[in-house]
Design a protein around this motif. Structure first.
Motif, PDB file in Angstrom:
ATOM      1  N   LEU A  50      81.337  47.100  38.212  1.00 35.18           N
ATOM      2  CA  LEU A  50      81.072  46.245  37.063  1.00 35.18           C
ATOM      3  C   LEU A  50      82.169  46.465  36.038  1.00 35.18           C
ATOM      4  N   ASN A  51      82.879  45.403  35.702  1.00 30.56           N
ATOM      5  CA  ASN A  51      83.921  45.458  34.680  1.00 30.56           C
ATOM      6  C   ASN A  51      83.444  44.680  33.470  1.00 30.56           C
ATOM      7  N   ILE A  52      83.493  45.304  32.308  1.00 29.43           N
ATOM      8  CA  ILE A  52      83.101  44.631  31.072  1.00 29.43           C
ATOM      9  C   ILE A  52      84.340  44.473  30.219  1.00 29.43           C
ATOM     10  N   ASP A  53      84.721  43.219  29.996  1.00 23.59           N
ATOM     11  CA  ASP A  53      85.880  42.893  29.172  1.00 23.59           C
ATOM     12  C   ASP A  53      85.540  41.637  28.389  1.00 23.59           C
ATOM     13  N   ARG A  54      85.315  41.786  27.101  1.00 24.24           N
ATOM     14  CA  ARG A  54      84.902  40.661  26.249  1.00 24.24           C
ATOM     15  C   ARG A  54      85.977  39.584  26.111  1.00 24.24           C
ATOM     16  N   ASN A  55      87.209  39.900  26.480  1.00 20.88           N
ATOM     17  CA  ASN A  55      88.308  38.951  26.334  1.00 20.88           C
ATOM     18  C   ASN A  55      88.485  38.053  27.553  1.00 20.88           C
TER      19      ASN A  55
END
Length: 145
Positions: free
Chosen positions: A5-10
């Motif tokens: 799981l990768n969380i990147d708001r951009n």
């Protein structure tokens, strides 16, 4: 099986899965991902209060006296400021139509009860009971097979 799981708001949200073949897991995963609208609650009203009602806590959405109500897992009734067709567009895919004026949370259905006259009722975990139209029951039976 591996999970990452990768969380990147951009970045744009994207779900990608690599599986050996289609099966029950792949269908459930697809339903979960495609059924998510980005929201998980709706504003609900009583005479005195306003409450944020989570979709998972709604057992049934029904129309009574031309007003839309949500019945929660405790059996409490809340007024919704939306028409039934409007709420049906935003609810997750586990909500199914049971008659022309009601939607049911499939996960909160305890059982179906058939009467001698041929009618079918749905009984929810909270004890609330509603009828299932013949047309909708045929669709539900196809979906459950």
């Amino acid at each position: 099986m591996k999970f990452k799981l990768n969380i990147d708001r951009n970045k744009e949200e994207r779900v990608e899965a690599t599986l050996h073949g289609k099966g029950d897991f792949s269908y459930r995963l697809e339903e979960l991902v495609l059924g998510y609208s980005g929201e998980d609650s709706v504003m609900a009203y009583t005479e005195d209060d306003i409450k944020e009602l989570k979709y998972r806590d709604i057992e049934c959405v029904t129309v009574i006296d031309s007003k839309t109500y949500a019945i929660d897992t405790a059996g409490d009734r809340y007024r919704l400021k939306m028409r039934l067709y409007e709420i049906s567009e935003i609810l997750p895919s586990y909500f199914i139509k049971i008659n022309k004026s009601s939607l049911a949370n499939r996960k909160q259905i305890e059982r179906f009860s058939a009467a001698f006259s041929g009618s079918v009722d749905v009984i929810f975990k909270c004890g609330y009971k509603d009828y299932v139209s013949r047309r909708c029951f045929a669709d539900i039976k196809k979906e459950l097979k």
